[in-house]
Each structure stands twice: as structure tokens, then as C-alpha cells.
Design an enzyme around this catalytic site. Structure first.
Site, PDB file in Angstrom:
ATOM      1  N   GLN A   1     -16.498 -51.916  17.805  1.00 28.01           N
ATOM      2  CA  GLN A   1     -16.430 -52.311  19.203  1.00 28.01           C
ATOM      3  C   GLN A   1     -17.749 -52.131  19.948  1.00 28.01           C
ATOM      4  O   GLN A   1     -18.166 -53.011  20.705  1.00 28.01           O
ATOM      5  CB  GLN A   1     -15.303 -51.546  19.920  1.00 28.01           C
ATOM      6  CG  GLN A   1     -13.899 -52.031  19.589  1.00 28.01           C
ATOM      7  CD  GLN A   1     -13.590 -53.412  20.152  1.00 28.01           C
ATOM      8  OE1 GLN A   1     -14.422 -54.056  20.780  1.00 28.01           O
ATOM      9  NE2 GLN A   1     -12.374 -53.881  19.926  1.00 28.01           N
ATOM     10  N   THR A   2     -18.424 -50.997  19.775  1.00 31.26           N
ATOM     11  CA  THR A   2     -19.682 -50.787  20.500  1.00 31.26           C
ATOM     12  C   THR A   2     -20.699 -51.865  20.143  1.00 31.26           C
ATOM     13  O   THR A   2     -21.352 -52.440  21.021  1.00 31.26           O
ATOM     14  CB  THR A   2     -20.267 -49.405  20.209  1.00 31.26           C
ATOM     15  OG1 THR A   2     -19.395 -48.407  20.757  1.00 31.26           O
ATOM     16  CG2 THR A   2     -21.639 -49.233  20.841  1.00 31.26           C
TER      17      THR A   2
ATOM     18  N   GLU B   1     -15.651 -44.252  12.118  1.00 24.51           N
ATOM     19  CA  GLU B   1     -15.392 -43.725  10.776  1.00 24.51           C
ATOM     20  C   GLU B   1     -16.549 -42.943  10.168  1.00 24.51           C
ATOM     21  O   GLU B   1     -16.313 -41.964   9.441  1.00 24.51           O
ATOM     22  CB  GLU B   1     -14.996 -44.858   9.817  1.00 24.51           C
ATOM     23  CG  GLU B   1     -13.644 -45.466  10.085  1.00 24.51           C
ATOM     24  CD  GLU B   1     -13.725 -46.717  10.935  1.00 24.51           C
ATOM     25  OE1 GLU B   1     -12.813 -47.539  10.838  1.00 24.51           O
ATOM     26  OE2 GLU B   1     -14.707 -46.873  11.690  1.00 24.51           O
TER      27      GLU B   1
ATOM     28  N   ALA C   1     -13.042 -50.308  12.256  1.00 23.24           N
ATOM     29  CA  ALA C   1     -14.284 -50.589  11.536  1.00 23.24           C
ATOM     30  C   ALA C   1     -15.536 -50.211  12.328  1.00 23.24           C
ATOM     31  O   ALA C   1     -16.619 -50.732  12.071  1.00 23.24           O
ATOM     32  CB  ALA C   1     -14.357 -52.063  11.121  1.00 23.24           C
TER      33      ALA C   1
ATOM     34  N   GLY D   1     -13.716 -44.473  23.745  1.00 22.62           N
ATOM     35  CA  GLY D   1     -14.658 -44.620  24.848  1.00 22.62           C
ATOM     36  C   GLY D   1     -14.993 -46.039  25.244  1.00 22.62           C
ATOM     37  O   GLY D   1     -15.977 -46.270  25.953  1.00 22.62           O
TER      38      GLY D   1
ATOM     39  N   LYS E   1     -25.165 -48.328  18.008  1.00 19.88           N
ATOM     40  CA  LYS E   1     -24.273 -48.611  16.890  1.00 19.88           C
ATOM     41  C   LYS E   1     -22.951 -47.871  17.099  1.00 19.88           C
ATOM     42  O   LYS E   1     -22.893 -46.884  17.826  1.00 19.88           O
ATOM     43  CB  LYS E   1     -24.877 -48.123  15.565  1.00 19.88           C
ATOM     44  CG  LYS E   1     -26.235 -48.682  15.211  1.00 19.88           C
ATOM     45  CD  LYS E   1     -26.714 -48.031  13.922  1.00 19.88           C
ATOM     46  CE  LYS E   1     -28.126 -48.423  13.554  1.00 19.88           C
ATOM     47  NZ  LYS E   1     -28.590 -47.740  12.323  1.00 19.88           N
ATOM     48  N   GLY E   2     -21.913 -48.337  16.409  1.00 16.30           N
ATOM     49  CA  GLY E   2     -20.639 -47.630  16.447  1.00 16.30           C
ATOM     50  C   GLY E   2     -20.621 -46.517  15.417  1.00 16.30           C
ATOM     51  O   GLY E   2     -21.204 -46.645  14.339  1.00 16.30           O
TER      52      GLY E   2
END
Length: 342
Positions: A90-91, A289, A87, A49, A285-286
Site C-alpha cells: 500500500q505505501t 511482512e 504484500a 497506518g 517502501k512498505g
């Protein structure tokens, strides 16, 4: 015999490269000749995304719809590096670079508008829908297109580049102290399974996924990440086995390497927990994982609840589960016999 059980698992996960490694993202916001906004950023789109989230962050700053921000991320001649799509970074990381670049771009754009409108300062200027105006004197207004035209006539380009580096501290090898990751995400997953004690087959019937996201910039994408992460975890737990022996992959085709199908996916109940992270772009936050981490323990705990046997080998295929059941029966029978003889 079919037996049902439920299990839960909790996890926490640090995003980014971590352990003091320089985790740098770069973004450029530029005013095109036609007045459109270009976002140049190396946030590779791999289905998570990035092409949706990054323009949303930029558009929020500039008072635009995200469709009006054109993101360029495929051609490495067009942007600077923003690190890997890994990891869950990106966001948070690149999103922060986009936020900084967008804010700096807005400031520079307002200064151009101030000059064009012959104003004393940029104070009170409003930006929305590619227009800039002075609310106390509405006739004093200009557009992104008019500013771009003026810049072109002067042979200038308005482009702002900013970078963001995540704050992490390497672990001390002697004391173990440090802040290896920041921020962390948290979740709690639960599953209900049905185990066939005659065949060892495990079927996941339901799942409950409670996920901390900081702030859900795009709730639909968050739910999609949870769905995808859970299914990947499901495959890892019950089906997928490369069968590596002496460095050779035995299950090298989908006829032998089994993955979950639509028939294997349970009802997934998703719950988004928003606790904004104050160092993140709009608190987000991303969660790449993290959505996979608690799946396996939640399923294995549910299997234990159903049959009272712990599974320590993955994937928990029917032969593995059935072998554990048989060995448990033998162990209990032997213990019972020893007790009787005693």
C-alpha cells in the site's frame, strides 16, 4: 542450567503481488464544496497506518497539514479499487497513485486559480495552507474555498483520478529470468536468548532490528511496524501452535493457543535505514511482512549459539527444545562410546 546465545539473520523481501501480475492502485483527489480536500482511495486501514500515510503524501504535494486532507476509504461506493492491504504494497503502490493524483489535482487547481485571478499563466503561483497566491504580486491571491464556491456556481466539480501500476516482469519458466518484484526491502535482525537446559524454555532477552524503509514518511509508524512484526515473529517461533490434526484445529482457544504477552517481549532496539527508492512516493517502501521474516532464524541461530543444538521444528516450545537437547546428549554419548570401543 541457563545458557545465553546470540544470533543474527538477514532477509530481503519483494513488495507487491509480483511476477508480472497487474498490481494497480487508484486514487482520486477532489475539492469539496466547502473548500476541503477529499482523498478517495481504497487503501484499507488494518492498523498499518494507511489513514496516516496517504493523507501525508497528498498534503505534502498541496502544502497543507495532513489533518486538512480527509481520506475516504471505508465505503466502496466512494472510490475505485486500490488493491488489497497485503504484500506490503500500500505505501509504495497506492502511495504512488495518491502522489500522481495529488500532483494532477494541484495542476488543475492552479489553472482554476489562474482564471479566477485573471493571470496569463500558472507560472510562479504558490500553494500553502489552502491559499494560492502570486509571490511577485501578493494581493493576487485566492483560497480553496473561493475556488470551490466558484465551481459550485458553475455546476462543476474539481476531481482528479490517477492510477499507478507497479513494474514487475514474470519469471521465464525455462530460464528463471525476470524481475518478479519491485522494489525490495532489506533488513538485519539480531537476538539474544536465554535457554534453560533443564526445562527447554527459551526467553528472548534483547532484539536489534535494522530495517531498510526507503524513506520514513512517518518514523513513529515505522517503529510501530517493527515492534508489531517482531512480536508476531516471536509468537510464530516460540509459542503459537494450531495443533492441526486430520484437518481439525486442536488448540482452538487462547487457553491452549499460546501467544506472547507483555512479559515475553524483549527490549527491541530499532534502527531505521533510509535509502530512498527513486520510483516510490517520496522514496518510501512498505515494510509490513519484512519485519517478520528474519525473526525466526535470528532466534533459532541464537538458540544454537547457546546450546549447540539446531532446532528444526516450530514453534520451538520447551518440549521441542528439551527433546532436541536430550537427543543431542544421547548422540554425543553414543559417539563417545563408539570412539572408546574403537
Amino acid at each position: 542450567m541457563l545458557k545465553r546465545g546470540r544470533g543474527i539473520a538477514l532477509s530481503w523481501y519483494g513488495t507487491g503481488y509480483g511476477n508480472g501480475f497487474p498490481d494497480v492502485s487508484v486514487a482520486t483527489v477532489e475539492l469539496a464544496e466547502n473548500g476541503e480536500v477529499l482523498l478517495r482511495v481504497g487503501a484499507t486501514e488494518v492498523g498499518q497506518g494507511a489513514k496516516t500515510i496517504m493523507p501525508q503524501v497528498c498534503a505534502e504535494v498541496l502544502g497543507m497539514h495532513s489533518d486538512q486532507v480527509h481520506m475516504i476509504c471505508e465505503d466502496t461506493r466512494e472510490f475505485l479499487d486500490s488493491g488489497t492491504a497485503a504484500a506490503s504494497r500500500q505505501t509504495y503502490n497506492t502511495g504512488n497513485a495518491v502522489l500522481k493524483a495529488s500532483e494532477s489535482f494541484k495542476k488543475a487547481l492552479l489553472e482554476e486559480a489562474r482564471v479566477n485571478l485573471k493571470l496569463n499563466s500558472t507560472a510562479s503561483l504558490e500553494v500553502e495552507d489552502q491559499k494560492i497566491w502570486l509571490p511577485i504580486f501578493p494581493s493576487r491571491q485566492t483560497t480553496f474555498g473561493e475556488i470551490a464556491k466558484q465551481l459550485k456556481s458553475e455546476g462543476r466539480v474539481l476531481a482528479v483520478t490517477e492510477s499507478f501500476t507497479a513494474q514487475t516482469v514474470g519469471m521465464d519458466p525455462e530460464t528463471g529470468e525476470g524481475v518478479p518484484y519491485w522494489p525490495y526491502t532489506f533488513n538485519a535482525y539480531g537476538t539474544e536468548v536465554e535457554v534453560d537446559t533443564e526445562t527447554g524454555r527459551v526467553q528472548v532477552l534483547q532484539a536489534w532490528c535494522v530495517q531498510d524503509v526507503g524513506r520514513a514518511i512517518n518514523p513513529d509508524l515505522v517503529e510501530g511496524q517493527i515492534d508489531g512484526g517482531f512480536v508476531m515473529g516471536l509468537g510464530y517461533t516460540l509459542y503459537e501452535d494450531l495443533g492441526v490434526k486430520d484437518g481439525v484445529i486442536k488448540n482452538n482457544k487462547f487457553a491452549k493457543y499460546i501467544i506472547p504477552t507483555a512479559m515475553d517481549i524483549p527490549a527491541i532496539h530499532k534502527y531505521i535505514v533510509e535509502d530512498p527508492e527513486n520510483t516510490a512516493p517520496y522514496g518510501a517502501k512498505g515494510i509490513g511482512e519484512p519485519t517478520m521474516v528474519p525473526v525466526a532464524p535470528a532466534i533459532l541461530n541464537a538458540i544454537y549459539d547457546a546450546i549447540g543444538v539446531r532446532i528444526y521444528t516450530l514453534p520451538a516450545t520447551p518440549d521441542v527444545v528439551l527433546k532436541a537437547i536430550v537427543e543431542d546428549r544421547k548422540a554425543k554419548a553414543a559417539a563417545k562410546g563408539a570412539g572408546a570401543n574403537g
